[in-house]
Design a protein around this motif. Structure first.
Motif, short mmCIF file in Angstrom:
data_model
loop_
_atom_site.label_atom_id
_atom_site.label_comp_id
_atom_site.label_asym_id
_atom_site.label_seq_id
_atom_site.Cartn_x
_atom_site.Cartn_y
_atom_site.Cartn_z
N ALA A 124 118.48 97.11 44.42
CA ALA A 124 117.59 97.19 43.25
C ALA A 124 118.31 96.65 42.01
N GLY A 125 119.59 96.97 41.87
CA GLY A 125 120.37 96.46 40.73
C GLY A 125 120.49 94.95 40.76
N ASP A 126 120.73 94.40 41.97
CA ASP A 126 120.82 92.94 42.11
C ASP A 126 119.49 92.28 41.74
N ALA A 127 118.39 92.87 42.23
CA ALA A 127 117.07 92.33 41.92
C ALA A 127 116.80 92.41 40.42
N LEU A 128 117.27 93.48 39.79
CA LEU A 128 117.10 93.66 38.35
C LEU A 128 117.87 92.59 37.58
N VAL A 129 119.09 92.31 38.00
CA VAL A 129 119.90 91.28 37.33
C VAL A 129 119.22 89.92 37.45
N VAL A 130 118.73 89.61 38.65
CA VAL A 130 118.04 88.33 38.87
C VAL A 130 116.78 88.25 38.01
N ALA A 131 116.00 89.33 38.00
CA ALA A 131 114.75 89.34 37.22
C ALA A 131 115.05 89.21 35.73
N SER A 132 116.07 89.91 35.25
CA SER A 132 116.42 89.83 33.82
C SER A 132 116.86 88.42 33.44
N ALA A 133 117.66 87.81 34.29
CA ALA A 133 118.12 86.44 34.02
C ALA A 133 116.95 85.47 34.03
N ALA A 134 116.02 85.66 34.97
CA ALA A 134 114.84 84.78 35.04
C ALA A 134 113.98 84.93 33.80
N VAL A 135 113.78 86.16 33.35
CA VAL A 135 112.97 86.40 32.15
C VAL A 135 113.64 85.75 30.95
N ARG A 136 114.94 85.98 30.81
CA ARG A 136 115.68 85.40 29.67
C ARG A 136 115.59 83.88 29.69
N SER A 137 115.78 83.30 30.86
CA SER A 137 115.73 81.84 31.01
C SER A 137 114.34 81.30 30.69
N ASP A 138 113.32 81.97 31.20
CA ASP A 138 111.94 81.53 30.94
C ASP A 138 111.59 81.61 29.46
N ILE A 139 112.02 82.67 28.81
CA ILE A 139 111.73 82.83 27.38
C ILE A 139 112.46 81.76 26.56
N GLU A 140 113.72 81.50 26.91
CA GLU A 140 114.47 80.45 26.19
C GLU A 140 113.81 79.09 26.39
N ARG A 141 113.43 78.78 27.63
CA ARG A 141 112.79 77.50 27.93
C ARG A 141 111.45 77.40 27.19
N TRP A 142 110.69 78.49 27.17
CA TRP A 142 109.40 78.47 26.49
C TRP A 142 109.59 78.26 24.99
N ASN A 143 110.60 78.92 24.42
CA ASN A 143 110.85 78.75 22.98
C ASN A 143 111.18 77.30 22.64
N ILE A 144 112.00 76.66 23.48
CA ILE A 144 112.34 75.25 23.25
C ILE A 144 111.09 74.38 23.37
N ASN A 145 110.32 74.60 24.42
CA ASN A 145 109.09 73.82 24.62
C ASN A 145 108.08 74.08 23.51
N LYS A 146 107.96 75.34 23.08
CA LYS A 146 107.00 75.67 22.03
C LYS A 146 107.40 75.02 20.73
N GLU A 147 108.70 74.97 20.46
CA GLU A 147 109.15 74.32 19.23
C GLU A 147 108.76 72.84 19.25
N LYS A 148 108.97 72.18 20.39
CA LYS A 148 108.58 70.78 20.53
C LYS A 148 107.07 70.63 20.39
N ASP A 149 106.33 71.53 21.04
CA ASP A 149 104.86 71.48 20.97
C ASP A 149 104.36 71.67 19.54
N CYS A 150 104.99 72.60 18.81
CA CYS A 150 104.57 72.85 17.42
C CYS A 150 104.87 71.63 16.55
N ARG A 151 106.02 71.04 16.76
CA ARG A 151 106.35 69.83 16.00
C ARG A 151 105.31 68.73 16.27
N ALA A 152 105.00 68.54 17.56
CA ALA A 152 104.00 67.52 17.92
C ALA A 152 102.63 67.86 17.35
N LEU A 153 102.27 69.14 17.43
CA LEU A 153 100.97 69.58 16.90
C LEU A 153 100.86 69.28 15.41
#
Length: 182
Positions: A124-153
């Motif tokens: 369960a701890g291993d799954a938690l670490v993986v899930a936390s890293a995935a969430v962090r990575s997805d949020i960082e990627r979304w923030n970068i993409n959203k910044e680009k999208d906002c600039r384009a918009l």
């Protein structure tokens, strides 16, 4: 007076046409803004819904890990109490087992439960670490993409505003030229 009204009427019609063209351009601008922003807002809402779902899954993994950790601690306390206790009479002693043998069986069973719960907790701890890293990575990627999208918009919106104002200027310049000719 009729002659002056007749001279003003074409000019007023042209003025009305100019206002109509500028109004059409403004309506197109409003539609464009709504289209641009509504799509971005819908995308953001979908993203927020997805993140909530992922975070809920991550929280469930945390609860599961906490459960196993607490269970291991409770079993370890039970084992410590059992180790510190003197072998006593139990129901099993009526079937010919010695109190020490009963105590040893209980301790062995608790140790197996602790091992099993610890293994589940580690998974369960291993799954938690993986899930936390995935969430962090997805949020960082979304923030970068959203910044680009906002600039384009905003860039596209700025270009649309410039086009609208240039068209408006052209309408009024055509109107002035037309009035000057007449």
């Amino acid at each position: 007076s009729t002659q002056s009204t007749g001279e003003i009427e074409p000019m007023l019609n042209k003025f009305g046409e100019g206002i109509g063209k500028v109004n059409e351009g403004m309506e197109e601008m409003v539609e464009l803004k709504e289209e641009m922003f509504n799509e971005s807002i819908k995308e953001y809402q979908r993203y927020v819904t997805t993140v909530k779902s992922v975070l809920k899954h991550r929280d469930n993994l945390q609860v599961e890990k906490n459960f196993y950790t607490a269970s291991v601690l409770n079993k370890q306390k039970d084992l410590e109490k059992l180790e510190a206790s003197e072998p006593g009479k139990s129901f099993a002693t009526f079937f010919g087992k010695s109190p020490a043998q009963v105590k040893e069986e209980k301790m062995s069973k608790l140790q197996q439960e602790i091992t099993t719960l610890s293994n589940h907790g580690e998974r369960a701890g291993d799954a938690l670490v993986v899930a936390s890293a995935a969430v962090r990575s997805d949020i960082e990627r979304w923030n970068i993409n959203k910044e680009k999208d906002c600039r384009a918009l905003f860039s596209n919106l700025s270009s649309a505003h410039i086009d609208f104002y240039n068209k408006s200027i052209a309408v009024w310049q055509d109107l002035i030229t037309s009035i000057d000719r007449d």
